[in-house]
Design a protein around this motif. Structure first.
Motif, short mmCIF file in Angstrom:
data_model
loop_
_atom_site.label_atom_id
_atom_site.label_comp_id
_atom_site.label_asym_id
_atom_site.label_seq_id
_atom_site.Cartn_x
_atom_site.Cartn_y
_atom_site.Cartn_z
N PRO A 1 3.54 4.18 1.45
CA PRO A 1 2.55 5.19 1.03
C PRO A 1 3.21 6.35 0.30
CG PRO A 1 2.13 4.46 3.28
CD PRO A 1 3.45 3.89 2.88
N CYS B 1 -2.43 7.93 2.10
CA CYS B 1 -2.18 6.73 1.30
C CYS B 1 -1.30 7.09 0.11
CB CYS B 1 -3.50 6.12 0.85
SG CYS B 1 -4.66 5.81 2.21
N SER C 1 -1.29 2.66 -3.14
CA SER C 1 -1.95 2.13 -1.95
C SER C 1 -2.57 0.77 -2.18
CB SER C 1 -3.03 3.11 -1.47
OG SER C 1 -4.01 3.29 -2.47
N ARG D 1 -2.35 2.20 3.77
CA ARG D 1 -2.34 3.52 4.40
C ARG D 1 -1.11 3.69 5.29
NH1 ARG D 1 -8.18 2.27 6.62
NH2 ARG D 1 -7.44 3.50 8.39
N GLU E 1 -8.57 9.22 2.68
CA GLU E 1 -7.17 9.49 3.02
C GLU E 1 -6.90 10.93 3.44
OE1 GLU E 1 -4.08 9.48 0.03
OE2 GLU E 1 -5.53 9.79 -1.58
#
Length: 964
Positions: free
Chosen positions: A134, A153, A157, A162, A474
């Motif tokens: 990530p 993320c 991604s 994640r 995210e």
């Protein structure tokens, strides 16, 4: 609940007793900084604590539980959802708990403390050919703890997913101060004495999951970016009761993470980047499903507003490599063989062209272009916050996500929703993962605007749920979306979330107000209090900010790029000290508090603001590097003017601020004055003037020397330019003026000279703005005389003052006309020189120190690019401030910081010079050259001005080391 103000004193006493040496700060100079993150919210804490170990964290949590004070864990403070602000104690992990504890290249794991910045981990693992998958756009300042809190993320991604997918174990402290390890199989005590407590906690969680299997299986984990709520599906029997990954994304509301064991992935051997142009973002989204079939690592999207703002702020050359269009996708492909990757990219481009939605597309081969393009995307949040037209936009609905195949339909309906509310959104994000970031021009400063924002957010939540999506993809729910979770989840699931938190945190002390029992989304808004509390009649005009000084300092939205340790120049003082109050963001936040009369109550007289600004070098790098264009040097000058109005100033403001005047007088008797300053009396005079005695005072030049060197500038040709001989060149290195005149003539830009004027810079940097305006007005009156020739200034700081400070202080058409004519020598030779001009033979290798003001104010006209174009093969640039920075490094109280800043980039370059090989050091700035002399003059190193390097009349040294 016990009032936190009442509980603070015994809490601090308790911490002093149980954690000796623990740093605890309670004053407005700290609480004002930590009242904000990168969101719309402002929640001043009662105290900020900087733990150094897990034992410190245990002590804090136990003491806070006794006093019933809430705790908020914080990493880089880059949260856009309000996850990193809280009303009690804020734990800043980034300051001290930032160690990489272990890297196991065989197992492909790393163990890190919560405050480790992602870039630091990436640099360390790169030595083993590994990386952490990530990669948020805030990678240069976000911490692993913060990424774990939000389940962050990033741009890649599509490939790496994640953060939760890369966590093997978390080392946590529970709300009652018990240390435990959460891993892929459950929860385990660190201390045997806590075994029963940890076993009971795990048993309660297992029972909760067992009672709610159906809703967990049907409501959670439906799309790749479903971050909203708690990730309880990780605890299902089929997932092995993965307690580590279940705690990822809980935003510090269930336990405090002190360290983590993370899984690493191999670095790709080859990669390439495609840039694809479209008429709008919906067309771009339509192509995403096809692109995903090609197994990309990244599919990122953005619209034209971000690109236009970048070009306006950093110059037209700051974004290159984009095809025609009003929206773009970046598509990155990777593999083991570069030729194969390139072939795939070409094939994909052909397929997309056949689909007919592209307005253009190309494969970006140049690494420099790739870096430039990724920087545009990574600065998206900041660039979108303050656009080229001056409009402001805000987060709040910046993180929704849908399945990628539903993205185009969602965006189409979302834009209709924006239009129906009369709102404008700047769109960008992780299109390949279906996650859309958008900043919207909400009106958060009025009751009417906030009510309208509530209505929009409620409808936006319903819309994304209708498309099968998630409120957060995210950034987490935080204060921005927690209240809306009931739109997305059933009452049963909401109760299950609450029960999960209660097992871990029965008293509700950990990050209250997020996810469970959330605060109202329009509570604690930073713009709730109008910005007219403090009278802000200023001398600077702040022409690009509608509300003047208040609007200017409000530019900071907390994205924290100034907290980066590498890349660009901003912020040298933070890089030297690591302290939040020495960052551009920290200073801006305190200025915001000052304007609103918040934690800072004394207005312009505030000592807290003065102390925060004290180590600002006024380098102006933030005006270029900060995505929203914060200009802390200007804010500092205005503050110092207001702060000392009618008061005695520091001694250095007189000795250094008035240097142009005193140096003019000294020029008539330079020889005896120089002799005096070299002796014991010189040190006494330095002390009396607030000047450090650690440096040699530069030797003054005589007026005769200036006249002699300027006589060599006469060319007999019609003058096409005006050479402005600034105070520093006139007083200390007149030979530069002569060299500059000869270089201009050689380049077809013959000049006349003006050597009796001053730009006012030293008065600006010391905040003596009334005097600066008088001096500037005289200069403008002389220069704005109908002459439209370019004005070339050899000293970059003076050029920057004429270019920017003069029009912003005088605010007249005459000042703007003069500013429009100003060039540095680099700029003149880049833009105006004869096409066939070629300088004398140049060395192959140059060590370069670019002046910060030139870097910031003249954007893409940098000496590095000119030297490369003129044939220097290797330009080793010390990217960063030299540390002297005008008066700053000469002031006695700033010497240590000055040297620490020099140690970041400049000193390592000078230490690396091989004195057996001819090496030229170039530094146009007088401050930079003085610092170089201080650092390496004893080794025979002397910095040349660019004019001296290019001077057709210069003698070229042949002996090794002499040219340095």
């Amino acid at each position: 609940m016990t009032d936190t103000a009442t509980a603070l004193e015994p809490l601090v006493a308790r911490l002093t007793e149980t954690a000796p040496g623990l740093r605890v700060e309670t004053g407005p100079g700290s609480t004002g900084l930590y009242a904000y993150d990168a969101s719309n919210y402002r929640v001043p804490p009662r105290a900020v604590v900087f733990p150094r170990s897990a034992d410190d964290v245990v002590a804090v949590l136990r003491a806070c539980r006794e006093a019933h004070v809430p705790i908020t864990a914080r990493g880089g403070g880059t949260s856009m959802a309000g996850n990193a602000v809280g009303p009690g104690v804020v734990l800043d992990f980034s300051r001290y708990m930032n160690r990489i504890l272990d890297i196991d290249p065989v197992a492909r794991t790393a163990r890190v403390e919560a405050g480790v910045v992602l870039d630091a981990l990436q640099s360390a693992t790169a030595l083993h050919g590994l990386t952490f998958g990530p990669d948020p756009s805030s990678h240069s300042r976000c911490t692993l703890g913060g990424m774990i809190g939000n389940d962050a993320c990033g741009n890649r991604s599509v490939r790496h997913g994640r953060t939760s997918g890369h966590i093997e174990a978390l080392e946590i402290v529970t709300a009652d101060g018990v240390r435990a390890v959460a891993d892929r199989t459950g929860l385990h005590p660190v201390d045997a004495a806590d075994a029963e407590r940890v076993a009971r906690l795990e048993a309660d969680v297992r029972a909760l999951i067992g009672d709610n299997l159906a809703p967990i299986r049907t409501e959670l984990g439906r799309i790749p970016r479903q971050v909203s709520g708690y990730q309880l599906h990780r605890l299902l029997p089929e997932h092995g009761f993965d307690m580590a990954r279940a705690l990822v994304g809980t935003e510090g509301s269930c336990a405090v993470v002190t360290a983590a064991t993370v899984r690493l992935v191999a670095t790709a051997q080859a990669s390439t980047l495609l840039t694809l142009g479209y008429d709008d973002v919906v067309d771009a989204a339509e192509d995403v499903p096809e692109i995903l079939r090609w197994n990309p690592t990244a599919v990122e999207g953005m619209d034209e507003a971000i690109v236009a703002t970048m070009r306006a702020r950093r110059g037209p050359d700051s974004v290159t490599g984009l095809p025609e269009g009003r929206a773009w996708l970046y598509v990155e492909l990777d593999g083991d063989d570069q030729a194969a990757v390139d072939a795939r990219a070409a094939d994909l481009l052909d397929v997309l062209k056949a689909h007919g939605r592209l307005t253009g597309g190309r494969v970006v081969d140049s690494p420099a272009e790739r870096r430039s393009l990724w920087r545009v995307r990574e600065d998206g949040a900041g660039l979108a916050a303050r656009l080229v037209d001056g409009g402001e936009s805000w987060p709040g609905w910046e993180d929704a996500a849908v399945a990628p195949e539903n993205l185009a339909a969602y965006l189409r309906d979302f834009r209709k929703l924006l239009a129906s509310h009369g709102l404008t959104g700047v769109l960008y994000g992780h299109f390949g993962a279906g996650c859309v970031h958008v900043r919207i021009d909400f009106d958060l400063a009025t009751d009417t605007g906030r009510a309208a924002t509530r209505r929009f957010l409620s409808e936006a939540a319903a819309l994304v749920v209708e498309h099968g999506g998630s409120l957060s993809g995210e950034h987490g729910d935080g204060r921005a979306r927690g209240e809306l979770l009931e739109v997305m989840y059933s009452h049963t699931m909401i109760r299950t979330f609450a029960a999960f938190k209660e097992i871990f945190d029965p008293e509700g002390l950990l990050n209250p107000g997020v996810i469970v029992a959330p605060a109202r989304l329009d509570a604690d808004l930073a713009l709730h209090t109008p910005s007219e509390v403090l009278p802000v009649e200023t001398l600077f005009s702040f022409p690009h900010d509608e509300d003047g000084f208040a609007g200017a300092v409000r530019r900071c939205v907390g994205v924290g790029r100034c907290r980066s340790d590498s890349g660009g120049v901003m912020c040298p003082s933070y890089r030297a000290t690591g302290e939040e109050n020495d960052s551009t963001r920290g200073r801006a936040r305190l200025l915001q508090e000052m304007v609103r009369g918040g934690t800072v109550q004394d207005g312009w007289r505030s000592e807290e603001v003065h102390d925060a600004l004290d180590l600002c070098l006024s380098c102006k790098a933030c005006s270029s590097d900060c995505p929203v264009g914060v200009d802390m040097a200007t804010y500092k000058a205005e503050f110092l003017h207001q702060h000392y109005k009618g008061r005695i100033r520091p001694r250095s403001h007189y000795s250094l601020g008035w240097l142009p005047l005193t140096s003019r007088l000294v020029g008539h008797m330079a020889r005896p004055v120089n002799a005096l300053l070299r002796g014991p009396l010189g040190k006494l005079l330095a002390r009396l003037g607030g000047v450090t005695t650690e440096r040699r005072i530069p030797a003054f030049a005589s007026r005769r020397a200036l006249r002699r060197t300027l006589r060599g500038v006469k060319t007999g040709e019609p003058a096409k330019t005006l050479l402005f001989v600034d105070s520093f060149t006139r007083a200390f290195r007149p030979e530069v003026a002569g060299a500059a005149g000869r270089v201009l003539a050689d380049a077809g830009l013959a000049c006349t000279t003006e050597d009796d004027l001053c730009c006012g810079l030293t008065w600006v940097s010391t905040g003596q703005l009334s005097l600066a305006r008088r001096i500037m007005a005289r200069t403008v009156a002389r220069l704005d005389n109908g002459d439209d020739r370019p004005i070339v200034v050899a000293e970059p700081s003076c050029a920057a003052a004429l270019k920017r400070d003069v029009p912003e202080l005088l605010d007249t058409e005459a000042a703007r006309r003069v500013a429009a004519r100003v060039h540095t020598l680099t700029g003149a030779l880049t833009d105006l020189a004869a096409p066939d001009w070629r300088p004398p033979a140049l060395p192959d290798d140059v060590v370069l120190q670019t002046h910060c003001h030139e870097y910031a104010t003249f954007k893409s006209r940098h000496p590095r690019d000119l030297l490369t174009r003129l044939g220097v093969r290797n330009v080793d640039e010390a990217e960063g401030c030299c540390g002297l920075a005008g008066n700053f490094g000469f002031e006695e109280q700033h010497y240590d910081t000055s040297m620490a800043v020099a140690g970041l980039a400049l000193k390592p370059r000078l230490d690396g010079i091989d004195h057996e090989t001819p090496t030229v050091v170039v530094a146009d700035g007088f401050s930079c050259a003085t610092q170089i002399d201080h650092l390496a003059g004893d080794q025979g190193v002397r910095a040349l001005h660019l004019a001296e390097l290019l001077d057709p009349a210069a003698d070229r040294p042949d002996q090794p080391g002499e040219s340095s």
